[in-house]
Scaffold this active site. Structure first.
Site, PDB file in Angstrom:
ATOM      1  N   ALA A  66     -13.136 -25.795 -12.735  1.00 15.18           N
ATOM      2  CA  ALA A  66     -13.258 -26.218 -11.491  1.00 15.18           C
ATOM      3  C   ALA A  66     -13.910 -27.428 -11.692  1.00 15.18           C
ATOM      4  O   ALA A  66     -14.608 -28.150 -12.657  1.00 15.18           O
ATOM      5  CB  ALA A  66     -13.904 -24.868 -11.138  1.00 15.18           C
ATOM      6  N   GLY A 111     -11.186 -22.491 -15.282  1.00 17.42           N
ATOM      7  CA  GLY A 111     -10.395 -22.852 -14.096  1.00 17.42           C
ATOM      8  C   GLY A 111      -9.374 -22.941 -14.544  1.00 17.42           C
ATOM      9  O   GLY A 111      -8.465 -22.814 -13.966  1.00 17.42           O
ATOM     10  N   GLU A 114      -7.721 -20.203 -15.911  1.00 17.15           N
ATOM     11  CA  GLU A 114      -7.826 -19.390 -14.890  1.00 17.15           C
ATOM     12  C   GLU A 114      -6.310 -18.999 -14.456  1.00 17.15           C
ATOM     13  O   GLU A 114      -5.462 -18.539 -14.204  1.00 17.15           O
ATOM     14  CB  GLU A 114      -8.670 -18.609 -14.464  1.00 17.15           C
ATOM     15  CG  GLU A 114     -10.090 -18.561 -14.692  1.00 17.15           C
ATOM     16  CD  GLU A 114     -11.371 -18.880 -13.625  1.00 17.15           C
ATOM     17  OE1 GLU A 114     -11.427 -19.767 -13.828  1.00 17.15           O
ATOM     18  OE2 GLU A 114     -11.481 -17.091 -13.531  1.00 17.15           O
ATOM     19  N   GLU A 134     -18.218 -20.779 -18.239  1.00 23.18           N
ATOM     20  CA  GLU A 134     -19.116 -20.767 -17.294  1.00 23.18           C
ATOM     21  C   GLU A 134     -20.453 -20.092 -17.648  1.00 23.18           C
ATOM     22  O   GLU A 134     -21.286 -20.205 -16.478  1.00 23.18           O
ATOM     23  CB  GLU A 134     -18.155 -19.813 -15.604  1.00 23.18           C
ATOM     24  CG  GLU A 134     -16.907 -20.965 -15.400  1.00 23.18           C
ATOM     25  CD  GLU A 134     -15.677 -20.374 -15.989  1.00 23.18           C
ATOM     26  OE1 GLU A 134     -15.819 -19.195 -17.220  1.00 23.18           O
ATOM     27  OE2 GLU A 134     -14.627 -20.713 -15.430  1.00 23.18           O
TER      28      GLU A 134
END
Ligand code: CO8
Length: 262
Positions: A66, A111, A114, A134
């Protein structure tokens, strides 16, 4: 629709979405998530599409997570809205009625991993690096990593990756079952395309049923999953594709599937 952060192409019946923010290693911004969601909505109803490939722009990153410059400004509510938007779009990705292959061509972090986890399987270049870092930002995965990763590689392997935030190289990712195959960078896309073409030559009805049976079956107990398979099998056997596939075998010729739902 004008696209600033992704590139969409459709060649024959295979679509490709390329995450395209090379200056930020293709990090997932709010704008990118919106454009990605819109592209997936269009694809879900596009009868001409039989498979989707996801990859990253340039040769350094698939997606480096992200967008941290955005994350750094969020309060709890904005964080929740952003995480929800990520979950929604990855839910839509996972539910597409045709196969989706992640072509991971470099860093696949947070992300990015993911996104790859919501695909049907992952092929990687030999320079790919995977991780859920993260924890190093004082966060946890927020786009499904704590849920999809343990389902794929097992609970303890997933915990080690999530707790340490360590990156692993493509070969290790293959050893633990995160990645199906690893290729030299320069041949990754060609190899992904070949597999996509091999898949799209199969019957659309049976591909769809197989994907749904595997995905839905993973979330329920074995007996329920087996019942789902029986129903899906019955639907397939009644299809024109199954009549063509079995006839072609008996007549010793190549099957020509139409993908009709009757
Ligand atoms: N966000 C924003 N910008 C990024 C990101 C990112 N995730 N990753 C890299 N960039 C930018 C860098 O800031 C740099 O920009 P600039 O040139 O303007 O300084 C440019 O991309 C190139 O990056 P580097 O100079 O850092 O390149 P290196 O080769 O030195 O390092 C790395 C590459 C190792 C990939 C490094 O960039 C890195 O560690 N990136 C961050 C990886 C990361 O921590 N990702 C996880 C983010 S968090 C997340 O994904 C949570 C998902 C769920 C969110 C839920 C919401 C609530």
């Amino acid at each position: 629709m004008e696209l600033n952060t992704i590139i969409f192409t459709l060649e024959d019946d295979i679509a490709t979405i390329t995450f395209n923010r090379p200056n930020a290693l293709n990090a997932l911004s709010s704008e990118l998530l919106k454009e990605f969601a819109q592209a997936l909505d269009n694809l879900a109803t596009n009868e001409a599409v039989r498979a989707l490939i996801l990859t990253g722009s340039g040769d350094k990153a698939f997606v480096a997570g992200a967008d941290i410059t955005e994350l750094a400004t969020f309060d709890a509510l904005q964080g929740k809205v952003f995480a929800k938007a990520g979950h929604d779009v990855l839910g839509r990705l996972q539910a597409l009625p045709f196969p989706v292959i992640a072509a991971v061509n470099g860093y696949s972090l947070g992300g990015g991993t993911e996104v790859a986890l919501a695909c049907d399987f992952i092929y990687a270049s030999d320079n790919a690096m995977f991780g859920l870092p993260e924890i190093k930002l004082g966060l946890i995965p927020g786009f499904g990593g704590t849920q999809r990763l343990p389902r794929l590689i097992g609970k303890n392997m997933a915990k080690e990756m999530i707790f340490t935030g360590r990156m692993i190289a493509a070969n290790e990712a293959q050893q633990i079952g995160l990645v199906n195959k690893v290729f030299p960078s320069e041949s990754l896309m060609e190899s992904v395309l070949q597999t996509a073409q091999e898949i799209t030559r199969k019957g659309r009805v049976s591909l769809r049923a197989a994907k749904e049976a595997v995905n839905s079956g993973m979330d329920v107990d074995l007996a329920t999953g087996c019942r789902m398979e029986i129903d899906a099998f019955a639907l397939c056997i009644a299809s024109e594709d199954a009549k063509e596939g079995t006839a072609a075998f008996l007549e010793k010729r190549e099957a020509k599937f139409t993908g009709k739902l009757s």
